[in-house]
Design a protein around this motif. Structure first.
Motif, PDB file in Angstrom:
ATOM      1  N   LYS A 175     -43.963 -35.855   5.027  1.00  0.00           N
ATOM      2  CA  LYS A 175     -43.456 -34.504   5.171  1.00  0.00           C
ATOM      3  C   LYS A 175     -43.472 -33.633   3.625  1.00  0.00           C
ATOM      4  CE  LYS A 175     -40.384 -36.740   7.552  1.00  0.00           C
ATOM      5  NZ  LYS A 175     -38.936 -37.045   8.144  1.00  0.00           N
ATOM      6  N   SER A 176     -43.384 -32.466   3.682  1.00  0.00           N
ATOM      7  CA  SER A 176     -43.426 -31.705   2.658  1.00  0.00           C
ATOM      8  C   SER A 176     -42.027 -31.016   2.037  1.00  0.00           C
ATOM      9  CB  SER A 176     -44.255 -30.389   2.786  1.00  0.00           C
ATOM     10  OG  SER A 176     -45.569 -30.961   3.041  1.00  0.00           O
ATOM     11  N   ARG A 177     -41.894 -31.100   0.802  1.00  0.00           N
ATOM     12  CA  ARG A 177     -40.937 -30.323  -0.075  1.00  0.00           C
ATOM     13  C   ARG A 177     -41.473 -29.814  -1.203  1.00  0.00           C
ATOM     14  NH1 ARG A 177     -36.487 -32.674   2.170  1.00  0.00           N
ATOM     15  NH2 ARG A 177     -35.181 -31.765   0.777  1.00  0.00           N
ATOM     16  N   VAL A 178     -40.958 -28.816  -1.700  1.00  0.00           N
ATOM     17  CA  VAL A 178     -41.838 -28.008  -2.959  1.00  0.00           C
ATOM     18  C   VAL A 178     -40.464 -27.650  -3.926  1.00  0.00           C
ATOM     19  CG1 VAL A 178     -43.337 -26.065  -3.595  1.00  0.00           C
ATOM     20  CG2 VAL A 178     -43.617 -27.317  -1.346  1.00  0.00           C
ATOM     21  N   MET A 237     -53.636 -41.877  -4.645  1.00  0.00           N
ATOM     22  CA  MET A 237     -52.304 -42.519  -4.465  1.00  0.00           C
ATOM     23  C   MET A 237     -51.544 -42.471  -3.019  1.00  0.00           C
ATOM     24  SD  MET A 237     -50.098 -41.440  -7.845  1.00  0.00           S
ATOM     25  CE  MET A 237     -51.126 -41.097  -9.526  1.00  0.00           C
ATOM     26  N   LEU A 238     -51.989 -41.258  -2.196  1.00  0.00           N
ATOM     27  CA  LEU A 238     -51.271 -40.928  -1.173  1.00  0.00           C
ATOM     28  C   LEU A 238     -51.320 -42.166  -0.134  1.00  0.00           C
ATOM     29  CD1 LEU A 238     -52.221 -37.125  -0.858  1.00  0.00           C
ATOM     30  CD2 LEU A 238     -49.958 -38.098  -1.434  1.00  0.00           C
ATOM     31  N   PRO A 239     -52.479 -42.696   0.264  1.00  0.00           N
ATOM     32  CA  PRO A 239     -52.356 -43.797   1.005  1.00  0.00           C
ATOM     33  C   PRO A 239     -51.258 -44.746   0.589  1.00  0.00           C
ATOM     34  CG  PRO A 239     -54.616 -43.127   0.720  1.00  0.00           C
ATOM     35  CD  PRO A 239     -54.080 -42.513  -0.202  1.00  0.00           C
ATOM     36  N   GLN A 240     -51.387 -45.069  -0.623  1.00  0.00           N
ATOM     37  CA  GLN A 240     -50.499 -46.231  -1.086  1.00  0.00           C
ATOM     38  C   GLN A 240     -49.137 -45.830  -1.067  1.00  0.00           C
ATOM     39  OE1 GLN A 240     -52.336 -48.904  -1.894  1.00  0.00           O
ATOM     40  NE2 GLN A 240     -54.005 -47.712  -1.142  1.00  0.00           N
ATOM     41  N   VAL A 241     -48.676 -44.695  -1.129  1.00  0.00           N
ATOM     42  CA  VAL A 241     -47.170 -44.324  -1.321  1.00  0.00           C
ATOM     43  C   VAL A 241     -46.618 -44.017  -0.077  1.00  0.00           C
ATOM     44  CG1 VAL A 241     -47.506 -43.445  -3.573  1.00  0.00           C
ATOM     45  CG2 VAL A 241     -47.574 -41.806  -1.924  1.00  0.00           C
ATOM     46  N   ALA A 242     -47.553 -43.972   1.151  1.00  0.00           N
ATOM     47  CA  ALA A 242     -47.272 -43.357   2.463  1.00  0.00           C
ATOM     48  C   ALA A 242     -46.404 -44.220   3.054  1.00  0.00           C
ATOM     49  CB  ALA A 242     -48.379 -43.016   3.375  1.00  0.00           C
ATOM     50  N   SER A 243     -46.410 -45.526   2.742  1.00  0.00           N
ATOM     51  CA  SER A 243     -45.619 -46.612   3.434  1.00  0.00           C
ATOM     52  C   SER A 243     -44.234 -46.579   2.769  1.00  0.00           C
ATOM     53  CB  SER A 243     -46.324 -47.950   3.473  1.00  0.00           C
ATOM     54  OG  SER A 243     -46.600 -48.279   2.184  1.00  0.00           O
ATOM     55  N   LEU A 244     -44.193 -46.055   1.426  1.00  0.00           N
ATOM     56  CA  LEU A 244     -42.721 -46.175   0.691  1.00  0.00           C
ATOM     57  C   LEU A 244     -41.972 -44.896   0.901  1.00  0.00           C
ATOM     58  CD1 LEU A 244     -44.405 -48.151  -2.291  1.00  0.00           C
ATOM     59  CD2 LEU A 244     -42.368 -49.009  -0.327  1.00  0.00           C
ATOM     60  N   ALA A 245     -42.442 -43.858   1.206  1.00  0.00           N
ATOM     61  CA  ALA A 245     -41.850 -42.639   0.940  1.00  0.00           C
ATOM     62  C   ALA A 245     -41.937 -41.822   2.261  1.00  0.00           C
ATOM     63  CB  ALA A 245     -42.312 -41.508  -0.138  1.00  0.00           C
ATOM     64  N   GLN A 246     -40.918 -40.807   2.588  1.00  0.00           N
ATOM     65  CA  GLN A 246     -40.811 -40.013   3.857  1.00  0.00           C
ATOM     66  C   GLN A 246     -41.486 -38.549   3.713  1.00  0.00           C
ATOM     67  OE1 GLN A 246     -38.558 -42.322   2.751  1.00  0.00           O
ATOM     68  NE2 GLN A 246     -37.198 -42.606   4.323  1.00  0.00           N
ATOM     69  N   PHE A 247     -41.505 -38.296   2.179  1.00  0.00           N
ATOM     70  CA  PHE A 247     -41.827 -36.958   1.801  1.00  0.00           C
ATOM     71  C   PHE A 247     -42.743 -36.924   0.780  1.00  0.00           C
ATOM     72  CE2 PHE A 247     -37.629 -36.010   3.852  1.00  0.00           C
ATOM     73  CZ  PHE A 247     -37.952 -35.218   4.548  1.00  0.00           C
ATOM     74  N   CYS A 248     -43.297 -35.828   0.370  1.00  0.00           N
ATOM     75  CA  CYS A 248     -44.334 -35.492  -0.669  1.00  0.00           C
ATOM     76  C   CYS A 248     -43.931 -34.277  -1.527  1.00  0.00           C
ATOM     77  CB  CYS A 248     -45.704 -35.504  -0.343  1.00  0.00           C
ATOM     78  SG  CYS A 248     -46.787 -34.963  -1.875  1.00  0.00           S
ATOM     79  N   ASP A 249     -43.574 -34.059  -2.727  1.00  0.00           N
ATOM     80  CA  ASP A 249     -42.975 -32.999  -3.134  1.00  0.00           C
ATOM     81  C   ASP A 249     -44.038 -32.532  -4.378  1.00  0.00           C
ATOM     82  OD1 ASP A 249     -41.513 -31.105  -4.335  1.00  0.00           O
ATOM     83  OD2 ASP A 249     -39.801 -32.138  -4.428  1.00  0.00           O
TER      84      ASP A 249
END
Length: 432
Positions: free
Chosen positions: A239-242, A201-213
């Protein structure tokens, strides 16, 4: 040029620019009997009312705010605003003894909302999201982070992120999107298979989100899985959040440090060693006291976090399962009464520090050169916002120098939400 003078305020209150931690958290700027001059959505000057009258040009709009307090617009740095359905039935069962874990085992919890969200169209989610964002504005929120995480497959996670993008266009609250595909493992899928899906999913969502949690918690995702997901997300510019340490400490703090995360969120169960490790970084500690109230679980050790020199942020965590509120003033009161925050520390944590956690510049302060996101209270003292709790005290809200809420006109706010339209103009009356 579009100019406006907020004239003769009893107080203009703001944290100072820059990241706030330690004793400086209590050092708010308080301008008394002052005015604030805005031009093209940017604060140009703050000063004594008589001095600022010289700024008035023929075309300047003058708004008398005598007897009022001005604050920066609130930045809500942790929400799950886009979701289907609701879970008041689960809340009713919790009120008579069922636990959050028991409800999840019975098909409730996150997976209940996943099922409801998958059944809703983008248009339906947009209409519901607009209603929630209207409520957010009434509570002073002018900037908001929104997570996905109620889709848990590629099509529905993308749908949620597309809804966030459309909501950003259709209404005035500034939105930051976070991909939380690692919220839970969906029913009927092994964790191994779902981890593979997440990476795809990551390549697809990267254009729509600024962070990954990632929800790094027992029975959800391990610290090593969190590291792997965030490392891969970084390859695509996320960028990352947890989410971590909500119920157990399983290494999420160190995983977040290893990933260079912007923020670790929840932290209800936190050891002294983890607090020290967090204080040695520039990562934010985002605390969610509304969750503790709603689930009747321990509060994060706020005073220890503050005294250690961590960078505190407070947020609503608006979501259908564990914190169904958008009242940032109530979050401030809880932080002060239950977590040891001073009023000044709490205000800094929902303005300047919250903006910092989202990587936003020139938002979160009332200072020349900063975006004019302004709250006008119906009080002459900022302390009343927290002291007089659970009462509507925000009279007007500005975003980028434009009024987006006026309580005196609230009776006239509304719109036909049954009409389907992608036209932003059709929803302007939601934020009159």
């Amino acid at each position: 040029m579009d100019s406006i003078l907020l004239h003769n305020a009893a107080q203009i209150v703001s944290p100072k620019p820059g990241v706030m931690r330690g004793p400086e958290l209590k050092q708010l700027s308080v301008h008394k009997n002052s005015s604030l001059f805005i031009e093209d959505g940017v604060i140009q000057a703050i000063g004594p009312a008589k001095q600022m009258e010289e700024r008035i040009a023929f075309q300047t709009r003058v708004v008398d705010v005598s007897g009022k307090c001005l604050l920066p617009g609130f930045v809500d740095a942790h929400t799950h605003l886009v979701f289907g359905g609701s879970r008041e039935d689960e809340f009713a069962r919790r009120c008579v003894g069922a636990s959050y874990a028991e409800l999840a085992q019975q098909g409730g919890g996150i997976m209940s909302t996943v099922r409801a969200t998958r059944q809703m169209s983008k248009e339906q989610l947009i209409r519901q999201g607009l209603v929630y964002l209207q409520k957010a504005v009434h509570h002073g929120i002018t900037t908001m982070e929104i997570k996905s995480g109620y889709g848990l497959d590629e099509a529905n996670e993308l749908k949620i992120l597309q809804v966030i993008k459309e909501l950003h266009v259709q209404q005035p609250v500034e939105l930051i999107a976070t991909f939380l595909g690692a919220h839970a493992v969906p029913t009927g899928v092994t964790k191994v298979d779902y981890l593979e899906q997440l990476h795809r999913m990551l390549p697809q969502v990267a254009s729509l989100a600024q962070f990954c949690d990632v929800f790094c918690e027992r029975d959800y995702f391990t610290a090593d899985e969190t590291r792997d997901i965030l490392r891969e997300a970084a390859r695509f510019g996320l960028k990352s959040r947890v989410h971590t340490n909500q119920f157990h400490s399983i290494g999420g703090i160190q995983a977040a440090i290893d990933a260079g995360a912007a923020s670790v969120d929840h932290l209800e169960h936190l050891s002294d060693a983890e607090i020290a490790a967090l204080a040695a970084t520039d990562m934010c500690a985002t605390l969610l006291p509304g969750v503790s109230l709603f689930l009747n679980i321990p509060y994060a050790p706020g005073r220890k976090i503050l005294d250690a020199g961590c960078i505190p942020v407070l947020a609503t965590d608006f979501n259908p399962g564990s914190c169904m509120t958008l009242s940032m003033p109530m979050i401030l009161t809880l932080a002060c009464t239950q977590m040891g925050f001073s009023m000044e520390e709490a205000i800094a944590a929902v303005t300047q520090n919250a903006a910092y956690s989202l990587g936003l510049e020139k938002i979160g302060c009332l200072e020349p050169g900063w975006q004019a996101d302004v709250l006008i209270l119906d009080s002459d003292n900022y302390q009343n916002l927290i002291y007089f709790f659970a009462e509507p005290q925000i009279e007007q809200v500005m975003k980028k120098g434009q009024f987006i809420y006026d309580r005196s006109l609230a009776w006239d706010i509304g719109g036909d939400l049954d009409e389907e339209s992608d036209d932003a103009e059709s929803h302007k009356d939601l934020f009159a």
